[in-house]
Structure formats: C-alpha cells, structure tokens
Design an enzyme around this catalytic site. Structure first.
Site, PDB file in Angstrom:
ATOM      1  N   GLU A 174       0.861  -1.172   0.000  1.00  0.00           N
ATOM      2  CA  GLU A 174       0.000   0.000   0.000  1.00  0.00           C
ATOM      3  C   GLU A 174       0.901   1.226   0.000  1.00  0.00           C
ATOM      4  O   GLU A 174       1.810   1.322   0.828  1.00  0.00           O
ATOM      5  CB  GLU A 174      -0.923   0.018   1.219  1.00  0.00           C
ATOM      6  CG  GLU A 174      -1.928  -1.120   1.230  1.00  0.00           C
ATOM      7  CD  GLU A 174      -2.857  -1.084   2.433  1.00  0.00           C
ATOM      8  OE1 GLU A 174      -4.074  -1.216   2.250  1.00  0.00           O
ATOM      9  OE2 GLU A 174      -2.355  -0.926   3.571  1.00  0.00           O
ATOM     10  N   GLU A 217       5.275  -9.713   1.962  1.00  0.00           N
ATOM     11  CA  GLU A 217       6.358  -9.447   2.905  1.00  0.00           C
ATOM     12  C   GLU A 217       5.831  -8.742   4.150  1.00  0.00           C
ATOM     13  O   GLU A 217       4.754  -8.152   4.152  1.00  0.00           O
ATOM     14  CB  GLU A 217       7.453  -8.609   2.236  1.00  0.00           C
ATOM     15  CG  GLU A 217       8.047  -9.273   1.001  1.00  0.00           C
ATOM     16  CD  GLU A 217       9.182  -8.468   0.367  1.00  0.00           C
ATOM     17  OE1 GLU A 217       9.880  -7.745   1.097  1.00  0.00           O
ATOM     18  OE2 GLU A 217       9.369  -8.573  -0.859  1.00  0.00           O
ATOM     19  N   MET A 280      15.341 -14.026  -1.881  1.00  0.00           N
ATOM     20  CA  MET A 280      15.898 -12.686  -2.106  1.00  0.00           C
ATOM     21  C   MET A 280      17.283 -12.539  -1.462  1.00  0.00           C
ATOM     22  O   MET A 280      17.462 -11.832  -0.463  1.00  0.00           O
ATOM     23  CB  MET A 280      14.907 -11.631  -1.608  1.00  0.00           C
ATOM     24  CG  MET A 280      13.602 -11.647  -2.395  1.00  0.00           C
ATOM     25  SD  MET A 280      12.352 -10.479  -1.787  1.00  0.00           S
ATOM     26  CE  MET A 280      11.652 -11.416  -0.418  1.00  0.00           C
ATOM     27  N   THR A 281      18.248 -13.204  -2.076  1.00  0.00           N
ATOM     28  CA  THR A 281      19.613 -13.228  -1.539  1.00  0.00           C
ATOM     29  C   THR A 281      20.406 -12.001  -2.003  1.00  0.00           C
ATOM     30  O   THR A 281      21.383 -12.110  -2.739  1.00  0.00           O
ATOM     31  CB  THR A 281      20.324 -14.527  -1.950  1.00  0.00           C
ATOM     32  OG1 THR A 281      20.002 -14.827  -3.325  1.00  0.00           O
ATOM     33  CG2 THR A 281      19.924 -15.681  -1.073  1.00  0.00           C
ATOM     34  N   TYR A 282      19.961 -10.843  -1.548  1.00  0.00           N
ATOM     35  CA  TYR A 282      20.658  -9.584  -1.824  1.00  0.00           C
ATOM     36  C   TYR A 282      20.212  -8.557  -0.788  1.00  0.00           C
ATOM     37  O   TYR A 282      19.362  -8.844   0.052  1.00  0.00           O
ATOM     38  CB  TYR A 282      20.378  -9.077  -3.247  1.00  0.00           C
ATOM     39  CG  TYR A 282      18.951  -9.188  -3.719  1.00  0.00           C
ATOM     40  CD1 TYR A 282      17.972  -8.288  -3.315  1.00  0.00           C
ATOM     41  CD2 TYR A 282      18.569 -10.236  -4.554  1.00  0.00           C
ATOM     42  CE1 TYR A 282      16.662  -8.394  -3.743  1.00  0.00           C
ATOM     43  CE2 TYR A 282      17.249 -10.361  -4.988  1.00  0.00           C
ATOM     44  CZ  TYR A 282      16.301  -9.430  -4.578  1.00  0.00           C
ATOM     45  OH  TYR A 282      15.001  -9.557  -5.002  1.00  0.00           O
ATOM     46  N   GLU A 283      20.802  -7.378  -0.840  1.00  0.00           N
ATOM     47  CA  GLU A 283      20.513  -6.271   0.078  1.00  0.00           C
ATOM     48  C   GLU A 283      21.143  -6.443   1.461  1.00  0.00           C
ATOM     49  O   GLU A 283      20.613  -5.952   2.451  1.00  0.00           O
ATOM     50  CB  GLU A 283      19.009  -6.020   0.204  1.00  0.00           C
ATOM     51  CG  GLU A 283      18.373  -5.443  -1.058  1.00  0.00           C
ATOM     52  CD  GLU A 283      18.761  -3.988  -1.344  1.00  0.00           C
ATOM     53  OE1 GLU A 283      18.161  -3.066  -0.773  1.00  0.00           O
ATOM     54  OE2 GLU A 283      19.700  -3.800  -2.159  1.00  0.00           O
TER      55      GLU A 283
END
Length: 428
Positions: A174, A217, A280-283
């Site tokens: 949202e 998430e 999500m293997t980053y950040e």
C-alpha cells in the site's frame, strides 16, 4: 569465455592481441564507453570459445584438470603436452568450454511513474532471450480483494515473442510499502480472499500470465499458517488453469529466525506447496545502510544451504541484484546511497581515475573516490567475477536457476556469461 582483469599499463589493443580477438569484438562484448581509458582492476569478458589458465605455484596437471572437470590425460592431449612434463609457473593451458547446465532465469521489471521508459522496454527485449520468466512488478492487492495493475506496456508481447512465461507478481503493498494489515485481511477474511482469487484468475487470463507469483512481505508471525493455507488453496485453483505458482521468500538461515521480514515465511511449507520460490539473496549492502557488498557470497551461500535443507533444490531460484550502490562516507544513519548499474560504476571509477579492487571473501568489486566537493565515496557493485561466482554456486547446489532484481540496469557481461554457463529453459 575468459575473464581478464585489467592491469596497470594494459590497453584494449594489447589485451585483444594477447587473446587473438578483434578489438571491435572486445569493445562490443563489454560495451566499453571509453576503450582507450581502461580502469585498472576492471574485469573484462574476452569473447573466445573456452578459456586459458596460467599455471600457478603449486599447480600440477592433475590438480588443474580437477578444477575444470577434465582428466589429466584430456588436458595434456588438448594442449599437446606430455603427461609427465613439468609445468612452469606462468605456462598457459587452453581449457575447452564446459558442458552447459540447464537452468531457469527470471527478470523482474519495475515500471515507475506515469509511463514505461524506453530504456526499460529495450532492457526487457534484450534480456528476454536469456529468460524463462518475465515479471512486471507488481499487481498490488487492495483491501477489498481487487487489484491495482502495474504498467504492462509491451511486456506481454515481448514475453510471447521470446517464448518467455509471463509472471504475475502480486504484492501486499500500500503506497509502495508492504502492509501487514493488508496481509492480515487477504489471508483471513474468506469472502475477500475468494474475491481476490477470482480477480487474479480473470486478470491472468486477460493478459496471458502463466505463473502467479506472490511477494507477500512483513506478514505478522501469527499469519504464517494462514499464508500456508492460502497458498494451498491458490495452488489448487491455479492448477485447474494449468498455471504455475511461485513465491518470493526472505533470506533466512534457520526456521525460527526472528524479525518482521522472516517470521511469516515458512520455507518447508512453501517447498511442499508451490512450484518454485525466489529467495531474495541480496541487500546485505542496501541503500539505507553502511557500505558493503550487496550480495556477499558467504551470506548468500549460508541462506541457500539452509534453504536446500527445507526446499528441494530444483525449486529454488537464487535472487541476484543487477545493481550496486554509491555511498557517501562516513555513513550517517538515515542517509540514502545511490543505486547504480555495473556499467555506471566502472564509468565513475574511470572519471575519477581510481583503481577497482576485489574483495575475495565477499567475491565483489569495490572502490573509493572523492567527489568535486571533497567528500569520499565507497562503491560496491557486480562484475564478471562476482556473477561467475554466483553461477558456480547455482551449479554446485543444483539450484533451479536465478532471478534478477531488476532489469533496466546495464550489465552486459552477465548475459554473456549466463549464455556461456547455462542452457536457458524455455517453458512457453
């Protein structure tokens, strides 16, 4: 395909001559903006069939052959040398191209603003031959079970023309922020949930989506089981249409990992229910944090090692960033770094006449420079070496493939090396 790291005093002409390739091919493969001003430490992809290996101290024919999956007799025969011949340090051996591994690749595209940029359209079209899935980001679920559509522009036609499965990405966002309250409503109010699923089906049929991908998430911990139940229900519904179901998962290292990003995601259940997951293997290095590699190989390996203990390896797509960050030093909490493409990173290093270093532990390139105001910066990004390390990990762990966040950022070496390493699976 050879990866060459530029040394002091080397030129594009000298490098091309050393590998016996046309200068124009070397420039084109790496999309060199200023070919006469190479950056020391810059990784170049040399467009040759196979590669060369220079003997290092402690090497022998047997140890080298094992590195490349050959017998020592094969390696000797290919290079026309005696199997008992001593190998002096610096001796060059030719390594034939290795057999390609079949794998799947996804590319997210994120249109922003009132229209889709031509750059993003061009990037999707250029990447599509190397993709199994193309994923416009995102359809945002609304509290009444309806959907707010992203700008799709020509993406469905690009997917169709390249035998790529169009992935329908659905988020609990949202105002572009993930909402646990929206997640609670969608996962627990059955009337709204049924309307939500009906809207997904009608929209997917309208545009030709064949994989439904939930990126939910920041879910409440108490909604973990509700999410699992919802996925089972969605799987049954979508299977009737012949569609795939996939999910995006936070990078966990254990089942009971605490934190708002992790507790709503049940690796084992997702592995049993859905067709595949994107992890999500980053950040690790991110825009709001201190300078560091975005996807250091050690933490990435740790996450994936845990993942394959809960999820079949052939259901896992490794998440991979197609970007880096430029941080201003010293890091101040609340400050935001600038996202840049790998090509932009090299150009920044060239303009400021600084060398690129490579962190062997993180398997990532980086450098520092001072801007015109005297402020120091630190840049971490991806290059041919770092992406090859990730490709090697896919093969070692027998993963399904890789998912890119996100298209629109120039990294030509990635696609060349992808094609060198893998046979891209086409499902359309």
């Amino acid at each position: 395909m050879q990866i060459h790291v530029v040394q002091q005093g080397q030129s594009v002409y000298g490098i091309a001559q050393a590998y016996n390739v046309p200068v124009e091919d070397l420039i084109r493969a790496n999309e060199l903006q200023a070919p006469n001003e190479l950056v020391v430490g810059q990784a170049l992809v040399i467009p040759i069939i196979g590669s060369y290996y220079w003997v290092q101290p402690g090497d022998n024919l047997f140890s080298i052959s094992r590195k490349f999956g050959l017998s020592y007799q094969q390696l000797a025969n290919i290079n026309r040398i005696n199997v008992n011949q001593p190998l002096p340090v610096g001796f060059r051996l030719y390594i034939p191209p290795q057999k390609k591994t079949s794998a799947e690749f996804n590319g997210y595209v994120e249109p922003r603003g009132a229209s889709v940029s031509q750059n993003l359209i061009d990037s999707a079209r250029e990447a599509a031959p190397y993709l199994t899935y193309l994923a416009p980001f995102s359809f945002q679920a609304l509290r009444d079970g309806s959907l707010k559509e992203p700008l799709l522009n020509d993406f469905p036609n690009i997917a169709k023309a390249n035998n790529v499965v169009l992935m329908m990405v659905i988020t609990n966002q949202e105002q572009d922020q993930f909402s646990d309250e929206l997640g609670r409503i969608l996962l627990n109010d059955m009337a709204i949930q049924n309307r939500f699923l009906n809207n997904i089906v009608s929209t997917a049929k309208k545009y030709g989506f064949r994989d439904i991908h939930f990126d939910f998430e920041f879910l409440r911990p108490e909604d973990r089981e509700a999410y699992n139940r919802f996925l089972r229900k969605a799987k049954q519904r979508f299977s009737q249409e012949g569609w795939l179901l996939s999910t995006a998962l936070a990078p966990k290292t254990r089942a009971d990992q605490k934190g708002k990003w992790y507790e709503g995601h049940d690796y084992k259940a997702h592995g049993e229910i859905v067709d595949f997951v994107v992890i999500m293997t980053y950040e690790w290095g991110y825009s709001g944090g201190p300078a560091m590699a975005v996807s250091p190989i050690g933490p990435v390996r740790e996450v994936l090692t845990y993942a394959i203990s809960e999820i079949p390896s052939k259901k896992i797509l490794m998440g991979q960033n197609l970007y880096g960050y430029d941080w201003t030093l010293p890091f101040v909490p609340g400050s935001i770094s600038k996202a840049i493409s790998p090509q932009e990173a090299i150009e920044i290093a060239r303009q400021h006449k600084v060398s690129i270093s490579y962190d062997q532990e993180a398997q990532a390139p980086y450098f520092r420079y001072f801007d015109s105001e005297g402020k120091q910066h630190e840049v971490w990004f991806e290059d041919a070496r770092s992406i090859q390390a990730k490709f090697n990990l896919i093969k070692e762990l027998n993963l399904r493939g890789m998912s890119y966040w996100k298209l629109g950022l120039s990294f030509p070496q990635n696609w060349l090396l992808l094609n060198e390493n893998f046979e891209v699976v086409k499902r359309a």
